[in-house]
Design a protein around this motif. Structure first.
Motif, PDB file in Angstrom:
ATOM      1  N   VAL A 176       2.270   5.272  10.450  1.00  0.00           N
ATOM      2  CA  VAL A 176       1.946   5.776  11.791  1.00  0.00           C
ATOM      3  C   VAL A 176       0.913   6.902  11.763  1.00  0.00           C
ATOM      4  O   VAL A 176      -0.107   6.836  12.473  1.00  0.00           O
ATOM      5  N   PRO A 177       1.107   7.963  10.948  1.00  0.00           N
ATOM      6  CA  PRO A 177       0.084   9.023  10.930  1.00  0.00           C
ATOM      7  C   PRO A 177      -1.288   8.511  10.473  1.00  0.00           C
ATOM      8  O   PRO A 177      -2.327   8.921  11.005  1.00  0.00           O
ATOM      9  N   VAL A 178      -1.277   7.607   9.476  1.00  0.00           N
ATOM     10  CA  VAL A 178      -2.530   7.072   8.952  1.00  0.00           C
ATOM     11  C   VAL A 178      -3.277   6.291  10.031  1.00  0.00           C
ATOM     12  O   VAL A 178      -4.501   6.414  10.189  1.00  0.00           O
ATOM     13  N   THR A 179      -2.545   5.499  10.799  1.00  0.00           N
ATOM     14  CA  THR A 179      -3.188   4.693  11.850  1.00  0.00           C
ATOM     15  C   THR A 179      -3.599   5.546  13.045  1.00  0.00           C
ATOM     16  O   THR A 179      -4.628   5.286  13.677  1.00  0.00           O
ATOM     17  N   VAL A 180      -2.814   6.572  13.372  1.00  0.00           N
ATOM     18  CA  VAL A 180      -3.174   7.468  14.482  1.00  0.00           C
ATOM     19  C   VAL A 180      -4.504   8.161  14.188  1.00  0.00           C
ATOM     20  O   VAL A 180      -5.352   8.334  15.065  1.00  0.00           O
ATOM     21  N   LEU A 181      -4.685   8.517  12.914  1.00  0.00           N
ATOM     22  CA  LEU A 181      -5.935   9.190  12.515  1.00  0.00           C
ATOM     23  C   LEU A 181      -7.078   8.204  12.287  1.00  0.00           C
ATOM     24  O   LEU A 181      -8.191   8.607  11.928  1.00  0.00           O
ATOM     25  N   GLY A 182      -6.790   6.916  12.455  1.00  0.00           N
ATOM     26  CA  GLY A 182      -7.835   5.900  12.323  1.00  0.00           C
ATOM     27  C   GLY A 182      -8.277   5.663  10.896  1.00  0.00           C
ATOM     28  O   GLY A 182      -9.414   5.248  10.655  1.00  0.00           O
ATOM     29  N   LEU A 183      -7.392   5.905   9.914  1.00  0.00           N
ATOM     30  CA  LEU A 183      -7.762   5.782   8.512  1.00  0.00           C
ATOM     31  C   LEU A 183      -7.526   4.381   7.945  1.00  0.00           C
ATOM     32  O   LEU A 183      -7.758   4.149   6.761  1.00  0.00           O
ATOM     33  N   THR A 184      -7.025   3.464   8.754  1.00  0.00           N
ATOM     34  CA  THR A 184      -6.804   2.095   8.290  1.00  0.00           C
ATOM     35  C   THR A 184      -7.027   1.127   9.439  1.00  0.00           C
ATOM     36  O   THR A 184      -7.122   1.537  10.610  1.00  0.00           O
ATOM     37  N   ASN A 185      -7.111  -0.164   9.109  1.00  0.00           N
ATOM     38  CA  ASN A 185      -7.321  -1.171  10.151  1.00  0.00           C
ATOM     39  C   ASN A 185      -6.058  -2.016  10.347  1.00  0.00           C
ATOM     40  O   ASN A 185      -5.062  -1.859   9.637  1.00  0.00           O
ATOM     41  N   ILE A 186      -6.141  -2.938  11.299  1.00  0.00           N
ATOM     42  CA  ILE A 186      -4.971  -3.768  11.623  1.00  0.00           C
ATOM     43  C   ILE A 186      -4.527  -4.587  10.410  1.00  0.00           C
ATOM     44  O   ILE A 186      -3.330  -4.723  10.144  1.00  0.00           O
ATOM     45  N   GLY A 187      -5.489  -5.123   9.662  1.00  0.00           N
ATOM     46  CA  GLY A 187      -5.160  -5.985   8.524  1.00  0.00           C
ATOM     47  C   GLY A 187      -4.245  -5.302   7.532  1.00  0.00           C
ATOM     48  O   GLY A 187      -3.208  -5.845   7.139  1.00  0.00           O
ATOM     49  N   LEU A 188      -4.612  -4.078   7.103  1.00  0.00           N
ATOM     50  CA  LEU A 188      -3.786  -3.350   6.137  1.00  0.00           C
ATOM     51  C   LEU A 188      -2.438  -2.957   6.738  1.00  0.00           C
ATOM     52  O   LEU A 188      -1.406  -3.001   6.066  1.00  0.00           O
ATOM     53  N   ALA A 189      -2.464  -2.561   8.030  1.00  0.00           N
ATOM     54  CA  ALA A 189      -1.214  -2.194   8.703  1.00  0.00           C
ATOM     55  C   ALA A 189      -0.246  -3.372   8.716  1.00  0.00           C
ATOM     56  O   ALA A 189       0.950  -3.227   8.450  1.00  0.00           O
ATOM     57  N   VAL A 190      -0.788  -4.555   9.023  1.00  0.00           N
ATOM     58  CA  VAL A 190       0.048  -5.762   9.064  1.00  0.00           C
ATOM     59  C   VAL A 190       0.590  -6.095   7.672  1.00  0.00           C
ATOM     60  O   VAL A 190       1.760  -6.454   7.512  1.00  0.00           O
ATOM     61  N   LEU A 191      -0.256  -5.979   6.640  1.00  0.00           N
ATOM     62  CA  LEU A 191       0.186  -6.279   5.279  1.00  0.00           C
ATOM     63  C   LEU A 191       1.366  -5.389   4.864  1.00  0.00           C
ATOM     64  O   LEU A 191       2.363  -5.867   4.319  1.00  0.00           O
ATOM     65  N   PHE A 192       1.240  -4.076   5.126  1.00  0.00           N
ATOM     66  CA  PHE A 192       2.323  -3.162   4.793  1.00  0.00           C
ATOM     67  C   PHE A 192       3.563  -3.443   5.644  1.00  0.00           C
ATOM     68  O   PHE A 192       4.695  -3.429   5.154  1.00  0.00           O
ATOM     69  N   HIS A 193       3.312  -3.690   6.929  1.00  0.00           N
ATOM     70  CA  HIS A 193       4.391  -3.916   7.882  1.00  0.00           C
ATOM     71  C   HIS A 193       5.216  -5.141   7.497  1.00  0.00           C
ATOM     72  O   HIS A 193       6.444  -5.087   7.353  1.00  0.00           O
ATOM     73  N   GLU A 194       4.529  -6.269   7.313  1.00  0.00           N
ATOM     74  CA  GLU A 194       5.232  -7.509   6.987  1.00  0.00           C
ATOM     75  C   GLU A 194       5.771  -7.489   5.558  1.00  0.00           C
ATOM     76  O   GLU A 194       6.823  -8.069   5.271  1.00  0.00           O
ATOM     77  N   GLY A 195       5.045  -6.811   4.676  1.00  0.00           N
ATOM     78  CA  GLY A 195       5.520  -6.706   3.299  1.00  0.00           C
ATOM     79  C   GLY A 195       6.861  -6.010   3.223  1.00  0.00           C
ATOM     80  O   GLY A 195       7.758  -6.435   2.484  1.00  0.00           O
ATOM     81  N   SER A 196       7.028  -4.940   4.009  1.00  0.00           N
ATOM     82  CA  SER A 196       8.309  -4.214   3.990  1.00  0.00           C
ATOM     83  C   SER A 196       9.438  -5.085   4.527  1.00  0.00           C
ATOM     84  O   SER A 196      10.578  -5.014   4.046  1.00  0.00           O
ATOM     85  N   THR A 197       9.141  -5.934   5.518  1.00  0.00           N
ATOM     86  CA  THR A 197      10.165  -6.835   6.070  1.00  0.00           C
ATOM     87  C   THR A 197      10.652  -7.810   5.009  1.00  0.00           C
ATOM     88  O   THR A 197      11.861  -8.019   4.834  1.00  0.00           O
ATOM     89  N   ILE A 198       9.703  -8.403   4.285  1.00  0.00           N
ATOM     90  CA  ILE A 198      10.079  -9.361   3.237  1.00  0.00           C
ATOM     91  C   ILE A 198      10.849  -8.661   2.121  1.00  0.00           C
ATOM     92  O   ILE A 198      11.829  -9.198   1.595  1.00  0.00           O
ATOM     93  N   VAL A 199      10.434  -7.440   1.773  1.00  0.00           N
ATOM     94  CA  VAL A 199      11.104  -6.694   0.699  1.00  0.00           C
ATOM     95  C   VAL A 199      12.572  -6.445   1.042  1.00  0.00           C
ATOM     96  O   VAL A 199      13.464  -6.648   0.202  1.00  0.00           O
ATOM     97  N   VAL A 200      12.860  -6.010   2.282  1.00  0.00           N
ATOM     98  CA  VAL A 200      14.255  -5.698   2.627  1.00  0.00           C
ATOM     99  C   VAL A 200      15.115  -6.959   2.668  1.00  0.00           C
ATOM    100  O   VAL A 200      16.301  -6.934   2.299  1.00  0.00           O
ATOM    101  N   VAL A 201      14.521  -8.072   3.093  1.00  0.00           N
ATOM    102  CA  VAL A 201      15.290  -9.324   3.126  1.00  0.00           C
ATOM    103  C   VAL A 201      15.610  -9.788   1.703  1.00  0.00           C
ATOM    104  O   VAL A 201      16.744 -10.169   1.396  1.00  0.00           O
TER     105      VAL A 201
END
Length: 660
Positions: A622-647
């Motif tokens: 969240v802080p990284v994206t608020v500051l505009g330091l990343t794009n949607i692609g990387l955000a999605v990769l981290f986001h979905e990656g964490s979902t798969i990891v917990v499952v």
């Protein structure tokens, strides 16, 4: 899941569910294919914009189809969840001409969605596999003629023939033959159990009270011998049917952590929507265009979505419950699973839990130069006339130990309430009972007899004096002996962190003390009435906050209901135990208890890990994206990656063993 084992509708629903799961995965893959096609056309050709735009639209359709349906179902009920956030993010990306990023978002989210459902269904199928235990048909015997019928057509008191190495089609009692029965599908026992026919079916007790040596369950597997079984339960009431139904209903019983995360999501999602809405107008305060502010807001929307948090607890709970079911243990929901993992104090019922539940002849002590063989023959003849449970135990054990049979030499048996019994043997009076019976008959009990009796009583034995011709011949004692596995189980429990193990019993304190000393209990309370046990449970809860009580789920219902977690042993065949207990051990093996507690602790540990992973990713992104330091692609990769990891982390519970 409505459970009638032979119901075609059930099978149809399962097939449809599996089909949708596959379709969801296919749609996710098509979304990715059209994303790649659109990207290649846009970057490496001079084709008209219509070509790559059409490809992205197809990508949006396939990626957003199931997500939109799920979001719509929640919206019409007044709820906004993670699916809605993803649809909003994809729509925003399309609006600012970031078609590739929007398609990538939908591809990864729909793929994660599909894989998440696949993983969750893997746990569910471990439970639903129970429904395949029961055979579809049974071989029924009518007028000495065999006929194959559907198990749904079986009636109470029908007789079914079970051929070698086939599944048993109904709960019932063996009336002919003997065999080794593989009960692993129901009770989790790894070694087949020897079963044999009951001598008489006249005036049978309740199913749960029939000797387990004669009882068989639906779905268990016959050994190498043919047997005949009297049907005592219809298929819809069988142990396996009730087990499947109850395990399938556990998803509705949320764990404490699930309730907390649901409450968190209820407030968190609207806050995220509000923050994202405000970020859309960041261009008013900073030097950037509206599209740039909108892009930043969409990226934050992706980063802040708590997908992994939403799935972290239910995936672990379901996997834990599925693993328990594989081992013959029914855990009724996430609350029982989590609570048991926090327990450090366990209260045990005595009879049938820590002990065999059947009195055994422990001592035969002839006195005054009486011949041992003559002594036990006399005792056998007299006790054989009585229907008292202690008399039956004495008769059974004498027959086995001394290899003799009753010859009906005794007569005129008379039970004397609270004292014992009298009879006539070879025209002389025999007395077997307590000191009051002997003294009331005018027979003197000398110090040697009193000393031997006191020694046995001190160690928890029930002692009876045997007198014949007005002379004491000797002593016999019986005792409900500890289970062979009790001491080892309690030692194991202590090694995994159970600090207090207390026995609550209605028996004399001496009996309790003797049992406690043999098996290693930390405390024992004797002479307790049912209401006294409730009082003791209240004291333990006041001291230790959370406690578990282990019993048969029937006799100590008030005390078990008051405990934090109630554990019933030997629940197979007991409707009351299955209904009332939070956790039911289908077999009567107390050694399964450490496994269940270990599984509960592993589940709680994995739930905590999953929550830290899911929240950690959100806090980082969240802080990284608020500051505009990343794009949607990387955000999605981290986001979905964490979902798969917990499952995947949760699915580790499906392979849990206590030695892990």
């Amino acid at each position: 899941m409505e459970v009638i084992i032979t119901d075609d509708k059930e099978e149809t629903n399962e097939h449809m569910h599996s089909s949708q799961e596959k379709t969801e995965l296919y749609f996710a893959m098509l979304c990715g294919i059209f994303l790649v096609i659109g990207f290649l056309i846009q970057k490496f050709t001079n084709f008209n914009n219509t070509f790559f735009l059409s490809s992205y639209i197809f990508s949006y359709f396939f990626g957003g189809y199931f997500i939109t349906i799920d979001a719509y179902k929640k919206i019409i009920k007044g709820g906004f969840d993670i699916d809605f956030l993803m649809i909003a993010a994809a729509a925003g990306a399309f609006y600012i001409d970031k078609w590739a990023e929007g398609s990538l978002l939908l591809f990864l989210f729909s793929l994660g969605h599909a894989l998440e459902h696949f993983a969750m269904n893997k746990a569910k199928k471990s439970i639903e596999a129970l429904s395949t235990l029961s055979p579809k048909t049974a071989l029924i015997k009518r007028n000495e003629i065999l006929e194959e019928i559907l198990i749904t057509d079986l009636k109470i008191n029908d007789i079914i023939v079970v051929k070698p190495n086939t599944k048993i089609a109904a709960d019932g009692v063996i009336i002919r033959g003997r065999s080794s029965i593989n009960q692993a599908p129901i009770t989790g026992e790894s070694i087949p159990v020897d079963k044999f026919f009951i001598e008489s079916t006249f005036n049978l007790p309740a199913f749960k009270d029939i000797d387990k040596n004669h009882v068989v369950f639906t779905g268990t597997i016959n050994g190498d011998s043919s047997i005949e079984v009297l049907v005592l339960k219809l298929s819809k009431d069988s142990t396996v049917s009730r087990l499947i139904k109850m395990v399938s209903e556990v998803e509705t019983q949320k764990s404490p952590t699930q309730r907390v995360t649901k409450t968190f999501e209820k407030w968190y999602v609207p806050i995220v929507i509000l923050v994202v809405f405000l970020l859309c107008f960041a261009y008013v305060f900073v030097d950037e265009s509206f599209n740039q502010s909108l892009y930043r807001a969409i990226t934050v929307l992706v980063a802040a979505s708590p997908c992994a948090l939403a799935i972290s607890t239910p995936s672990a709970v379901l996997s834990g419950i599925a693993r328990a079911a594989q081992k013959g243990v029914l855990i009724k929901g996430g609350k029982a699973l989590e609570d048991l993992g926090e327990i450090t104090t366990i209260a045990f019922d005595k009879t049938g839990t820590l002990t065999e539940g059947k009195p055994k002849l422990t001592h035969v002590i002839p006195l005054n130069n009486c011949d041992e063989k003559a002594f036990v023959e006399l005792v056998l003849e007299v006790e054989n006339l009585s229907n008292h449970p202690l008399a039956k135990a004495i008769v059974n054990d004498i027959k086995i130990k001394y290899q003799i049979k009753a010859k009906n030499k005794a007569s005129k048996v008379n039970a004397i309430q609270g004292k014992g019994m009298s009879a006539v043997y070879n025209n002389e009076v025999v007395l077997i009972g307590n000191t009051k019976l002997i003294e009331d008959s005018g027979i003197t009990i000398n110090d040697i007899v009193k000393s031997k009796m006191e020694s046995l009583l001190k160690h928890g034995h029930t002692v009876m004096i045997v007198a014949y011709k007005s002379e004491i011949l000797g002593l016999i004692s019986v005792m409900d002996i500890p289970r062979k596995t009790a001491a080892g189980t309690l030692k194991h429990l202590k090694s995994i962190g159970i600090k207090h193990m207390v026995m609550l019993t209605g028996d004399h304190q001496n009996v309790g003390n003797a049992i406690a000393k043999q098996i290693g209990l930390t405390g024992v309370k004797g002479n307790l009435l049912p209401e006294d046990k409730v009082t003791e449970i209240k004291k333990l809860i006041k001291r230790d906050k959370k406690i578990a009580m282990v019993g048969d789920g029937v006799n100590d219902a008030p005390a078990m209901a008051l405990s934090t977690v109630s554990v019933a042993m030997g629940a197979a065949g007991s409707d009351v135990a299955l209904e009332t207990a939070d956790i039911a051990l289908m077999s009567d093996k107390i050694e399964n208890l450490p496994f269940v507690i270990g599984l509960s602790r592993a589940s709680k540990r994995i739930i905590k890990q999953n929550i830290w992973i899911s929240l950690g990713v959100v806090v980082l992104l969240v802080p990284v994206t608020v500051l505009g330091l990343t794009n949607i692609g990387l955000a999605v990769l981290f986001h979905e990656g964490s979902t798969i990891v917990v499952v995947i982390n949760a699915l580790r519970l499906l392979r849990f063993n206590l030695n892990n």
